[in-house]
Design an enzyme around this catalytic site. Sequence first.
Site, PDB file in Angstrom:
ATOM      1  N   CYS A   1      27.014  29.368  44.511  1.00 24.62           N
ATOM      2  CA  CYS A   1      27.817  28.166  44.242  1.00 24.62           C
ATOM      3  C   CYS A   1      28.132  27.514  45.594  1.00 24.62           C
ATOM      4  CB  CYS A   1      29.072  28.494  43.431  1.00 24.62           C
ATOM      5  SG  CYS A   1      30.246  29.600  44.242  1.00 24.62           S
TER       6      CYS A   1
ATOM      7  N   ASP B   1      33.265  23.329  38.726  1.00 22.36           N
ATOM      8  CA  ASP B   1      34.020  23.962  39.802  1.00 22.36           C
ATOM      9  C   ASP B   1      35.496  24.022  39.399  1.00 22.36           C
ATOM     10  OD1 ASP B   1      35.179  24.808  42.101  1.00 22.36           O
ATOM     11  OD2 ASP B   1      34.020  23.474  43.409  1.00 22.36           O
TER      12      ASP B   1
ATOM     13  N   ARG C   1      33.175  30.575  41.490  1.00 19.71           N
ATOM     14  CA  ARG C   1      32.217  30.782  40.391  1.00 19.71           C
ATOM     15  C   ARG C   1      31.224  31.911  40.654  1.00 19.71           C
ATOM     16  NH1 ARG C   1      30.180  24.779  40.503  1.00 19.71           N
ATOM     17  NH2 ARG C   1      30.668  25.195  42.685  1.00 19.71           N
TER      18      ARG C   1
HETATM   19  P1  4NP Z   1      33.113  27.640  44.273  1.00 20.19           P
HETATM   20  O1  4NP Z   1      34.403  26.710  44.381  1.00 20.19           O
HETATM   21  O2  4NP Z   1      31.940  26.811  44.726  1.00 20.19           O
HETATM   22  O3  4NP Z   1      33.046  27.952  42.818  1.00 20.19           O
HETATM   23  O4  4NP Z   1      33.403  28.828  45.143  1.00 20.19           O
HETATM   24  C1  4NP Z   1      34.765  26.031  45.536  1.00 20.19           C
HETATM   25  C2  4NP Z   1      35.797  26.512  46.292  1.00 20.19           C
HETATM   26  C3  4NP Z   1      36.185  25.822  47.427  1.00 20.19           C
HETATM   27  C4  4NP Z   1      35.541  24.666  47.796  1.00 20.19           C
HETATM   28  C5  4NP Z   1      34.510  24.192  47.051  1.00 20.19           C
HETATM   29  C6  4NP Z   1      34.119  24.884  45.921  1.00 20.19           C
HETATM   30  N1  4NP Z   1      35.950  23.953  48.947  1.00 20.19           N
HETATM   31  O5  4NP Z   1      35.321  22.927  49.261  1.00 20.19           O
HETATM   32  O6  4NP Z   1      36.892  24.357  49.621  1.00 20.19           O
END
Ligand code: 4NP
Length: 154
Positions: free
Chosen positions: A8, A118, A14
């Site tokens: 991800c 997300d 995720r």
């Molecule tokens: P993930 O969620 O891709 O599901 O781990 C996110 C967590 C943090 C960020 C982006 C996506 N961020 O930009 O900080």
Amino acid sequence: MQSILFVCLGNICRSPLADGIANKIARENDLELYIDSAGTSAFHKGEPPCENSQKVAQKYGIDISALKSRPIVPKDLEEFDIVVTMDEQNKKDLLSYGFKKVYKLGEFGGLGNADIPDPYYYKGFKGFELVYEMIEKGVKDLLDKVENAKLDKK
Ligand code: 4NP
């Protein structure tokens, strides 16, 4: 042993859930699989999964607290048989980095090719519950297809 990498953006919400769910299914069914997860970014490198992902996993009896976020690295290209992203942007990013065959989790489990949204910016815990349910459906079907050799490798 076959290997699967879940990807991800941050590798804190995720893909750690997909990692934990896949490991649990593999353990319970004696599947010989090496499972890992990574982010297309290094924003959260070294951090454990976000609190709500840990919490929702715990609710389903899965401990993901020891996982640490890491960005994808060139070695992943050779190392993993199967690479599965959470959304279309992750997939585009990996293809642009030279990955040849990339699946999206939404292709499995009757998810209709949907992106796993997300949950990071969702208000509260509900988003994580919904995302958990989607990921679980996709991962179950993915592992079933891997075990029954119904999947093209890269
Ligand atoms: P993930 O969620 O891709 O599901 O781990 C996110 C967590 C943090 C960020 C982006 C996506 N961020 O930009 O900080």
